[in-house]
Motif scaffolding. Structure first.
Motif, mmCIF file in Angstrom:
data_model
loop_
_atom_site.group_PDB
_atom_site.id
_atom_site.type_symbol
_atom_site.label_atom_id
_atom_site.label_comp_id
_atom_site.label_asym_id
_atom_site.label_seq_id
_atom_site.Cartn_x
_atom_site.Cartn_y
_atom_site.Cartn_z
ATOM 1 N N SER A 180 0.815 -1.210 0.000
ATOM 2 C CA SER A 180 0.000 0.000 0.000
ATOM 3 C C SER A 180 0.851 1.264 0.000
ATOM 4 O O SER A 180 0.515 2.251 -0.649
ATOM 5 C CB SER A 180 -0.945 0.006 1.206
ATOM 6 N N SER A 181 1.990 1.260 0.701
ATOM 7 C CA SER A 181 2.841 2.449 0.707
ATOM 8 C C SER A 181 3.452 2.684 -0.669
ATOM 9 O O SER A 181 3.588 3.817 -1.112
ATOM 10 C CB SER A 181 3.950 2.302 1.756
ATOM 11 N N GLN A 182 3.818 1.610 -1.353
ATOM 12 C CA GLN A 182 4.361 1.762 -2.693
ATOM 13 C C GLN A 182 3.292 2.234 -3.676
ATOM 14 O O GLN A 182 3.548 3.060 -4.551
ATOM 15 C CB GLN A 182 4.959 0.433 -3.172
ATOM 16 N N SER A 231 -8.253 -0.751 2.646
ATOM 17 C CA SER A 231 -7.356 -1.805 2.184
ATOM 18 C C SER A 231 -7.185 -2.844 3.287
ATOM 19 O O SER A 231 -7.345 -2.542 4.476
ATOM 20 C CB SER A 231 -5.981 -1.241 1.802
ATOM 21 N N PHE A 232 -6.894 -4.065 2.872
ATOM 22 C CA PHE A 232 -6.526 -5.090 3.844
ATOM 23 C C PHE A 232 -5.654 -6.121 3.152
ATOM 24 O O PHE A 232 -5.641 -6.252 1.927
ATOM 25 C CB PHE A 232 -7.760 -5.740 4.481
ATOM 26 N N SER A 267 -4.738 -8.160 -5.389
ATOM 27 C CA SER A 267 -3.371 -8.518 -5.758
ATOM 28 C C SER A 267 -2.923 -9.690 -4.888
ATOM 29 O O SER A 267 -3.451 -9.917 -3.795
ATOM 30 C CB SER A 267 -2.410 -7.347 -5.558
ATOM 31 N N VAL A 268 -1.941 -10.419 -5.388
ATOM 32 C CA VAL A 268 -1.284 -11.442 -4.583
ATOM 33 C C VAL A 268 0.189 -11.076 -4.499
ATOM 34 O O VAL A 268 0.741 -10.409 -5.386
ATOM 35 C CB VAL A 268 -1.452 -12.857 -5.181
ATOM 36 N N TYR A 282 -6.079 -6.329 -0.892
ATOM 37 C CA TYR A 282 -7.271 -5.745 -1.486
ATOM 38 C C TYR A 282 -7.327 -4.271 -1.124
ATOM 39 O O TYR A 282 -7.035 -3.883 0.012
ATOM 40 C CB TYR A 282 -8.519 -6.446 -0.978
ATOM 41 N N SER A 283 -7.716 -3.447 -2.083
ATOM 42 C CA SER A 283 -7.846 -2.017 -1.787
ATOM 43 C C SER A 283 -8.832 -1.395 -2.761
ATOM 44 O O SER A 283 -9.009 -1.861 -3.888
ATOM 45 C CB SER A 283 -6.495 -1.302 -1.905
#
Length: 349
Positions: free
Chosen positions: A46-48, A68-69, A317-318, A347-348
Motif C-alpha cells: 500500500s505504501s508503494q 485496504s486489507f 493482488s497477490v 485488497y484495496s
C-alpha cells in the motif's frame, strides 16, 4: 564465622546475579515495536502504491474513502531474534480505513484507523494486535508544497506479554515538495510518547521501582523519490533519540540512524517487484555488554527485503515477501540473524 574476604566475594556474586537477572528480564521481553516494523511485511504494497498513484495531488469529490486489507501466511526461522532460533509459522493481517474531507479549499482533512495482527501457531509470545486511530490534515501551502500533520493513538498490545504492551500518542508534521511530476521529497518531525502500564521502571541499583515505564521519542526523517517509466526509486533516512524513565544503565535510552534505499520495478502492468536494503546503527547511552561491563553496546543491523506482486484485478493482488535480518552487536545477547517469508492477498479500493 565468615571473614571479610568471603563476605566480599559473596557480595560480588550476589551483585552479578542481580544484574544478570535484571538483564535477562529485559532481553526476554517480546520484540520492541521498531523490530516489529522491520521484521514483518506490513503495508509494503500500500505504501508503494500510494507513491505510484498520488505523485501530484489530484481533484477529488468532497469525500474520499479508502480501504485496504491484506491476509498472509508466513514462516519465521527465528521467532525471538535470539540464539534459540525457534521456528514457527504465523498468520499476519492488516487493514486500513480512511475518510477524507476536501470541501475546504486547499485543505484535506482525514480520519482513519490502522489495524495490524500477528498470530504465531506455537511460540506465541510475539503475538500482537496493534490498533491505531488517527486524524490528519494536508494543507496546500503553495503550488507543489503540501504541509502534512497527524495525531494518532497507538494501542500496541502483546496478549501473551503484557510488560511489552503500551499505549502511545504520536504527533507528526511534514512538508512535501513536488519538484516535478515524477520527483518529490519530504522532511518530517515526529514525537512519540509511550506508556507501559504493566512494566515498572528499574532503578539505578537494579531494584524495581513504583513508576510505570514511559518512553519519549524524537524523530527526524527525510525521503526523496523519483519515478521513471518502468521503475521508481526511493531513499529514506531517519534519525531519532529514545528516552525512557528506566534508570538502570539507561537501558532504553539510545540514538538510532537508519537509511533505506528501495526500488520498485514493473515487469508488466500487473507484475512488479519491490527490493529494499536497510542499514540501522544504534548507539546506546549507557547499556553495557553482558560479557564486558566496561563496554557500551553498539548495534549494526542489516535488513534485505524482496517482494513480488501480481494484480489479479484493479482491487485484488497477490504477493510474496522474503526478509533477512542480521544484527552485529557488542553484546552477544543482542546478536541475531533470521529470515521471514510470507505470502497472501491484498485488497484495496
Amino acid at each position: 564465622m565468615m571473614n571479610i574476604k568471603s563476605l566480599k566475594n559473596n557480595l560480588i556474586v550476589l551483585i552479578f546475579v542481580v544484574i544478570f537477572a535484571v538483564l535477562s528480564s529485559v532481553t526476554v521481553q517480546a520484540l520492541e515495536e521498531e523490530l516489529v516494523e522491520e521484521k514483518y511485511a506490513s503495508d509494503t504494497l500500500s505504501s508503494q502504491m500510494e507513491d505510484r498513484s498520488n505523485l501530484i495531488p489530484t481533484t477529488h469529490e468532497d469525500y474520499d474513502i479508502y480501504f485496504s486489507f491484506d491476509a498472509q501466511q508466513g514462516y519465521d526461522n527465528n521467532v525471538e531474534l535470539d540464539s534459540n532460533r525457534y521456528k514457527d509459522g504465523f498468520f499476519q493481517g492488516s487493514a486500513n480505513l480512511e475518510i477524507g474531507y476536501k470541501k475546504i479549499d486547499k485543505l484535506n482533512l482525514k480520519t482513519g484507523i490502522d489495524l495490524f495482527d500477528v498470530t504465531y501457531y506455537k511460540y506465541n509470545r510475539n503475538n500482537l494486535v496493534d490498533i491505531y486511530p488517527y486524524i490528519s490534515s494536508d494543507i496546500e501551502v503553495s503550488e507543489n508544497w503540501i504541509w502534512k500533520n497527524q495525531i494518532g493513538i497507538d494501542f500496541f498490545n502483546y496478549p501473551n506479554d503484557k510488560e511489552s504492551s503500551f499505549t502511545g500518542t504520536e504527533l507528526s508534521t511534514a512538508l512535501r515538495n513536488y519538484l516535478s511530476e515524477t520527483l518529490y521529497h519530504e522532511a518530517e518531525f515526529e514525537y512519540f510518547l509511550r506508556w507501559y502500564p504493566d512494566n515498572k521502571v528499574t532503578l539505578h541499583d537494579a531494584r524495581i521501582g513504583n513508576d510505570d515505564r514511559e518512553d519519549a521519542r524524537y524523530k527526524v526523517s527525510y525521503v526523496i523519490g523519483k519515478h521513471f517509466e518502468k521503475f521508481s526509486v526511493k531513499l529514506y533516512n531517519e534519525g531519532y533519540f529514545n528516552e525512557s524513565n528506566t534508570d538502570f544503565e539507561d537501558y532504553y535510552d539510545y540514538w538510532i540512524y537508519r537509511i533505506k534505499p528501495s526500488i520498485m520495478y514493473f515487469f508488466t502492468d500487473k507484475l512488479y517487484t519491490n527490493l529494499s536494503f536497510t542499514y540501522k546503527y544504534t548507539d546506546y547511552k549507557d547499556r553495557r555488554s553482558s560479557e564486558d561491563s566496561e563496554k557500551h553496546v553498539r548495534d549494526n543491523t542489516y535488513i534485505v527485503s524482496s517482494s513480488f506482486f501480481y494484480d489479479i484485478t484493479k482491487e485484488f493482488s497477490v504477493g510474496i515477501t522474503y526478509t533477512y535480518s542480521e544484527n552485529a552487536s557488542d553484546d552477544p545477547l543482542q546478536k541475531y540473524s533470521g529470515s521471514v517469508v510470507s505470502g497472501g492477498i491484498y485488497y484495496s479500493f
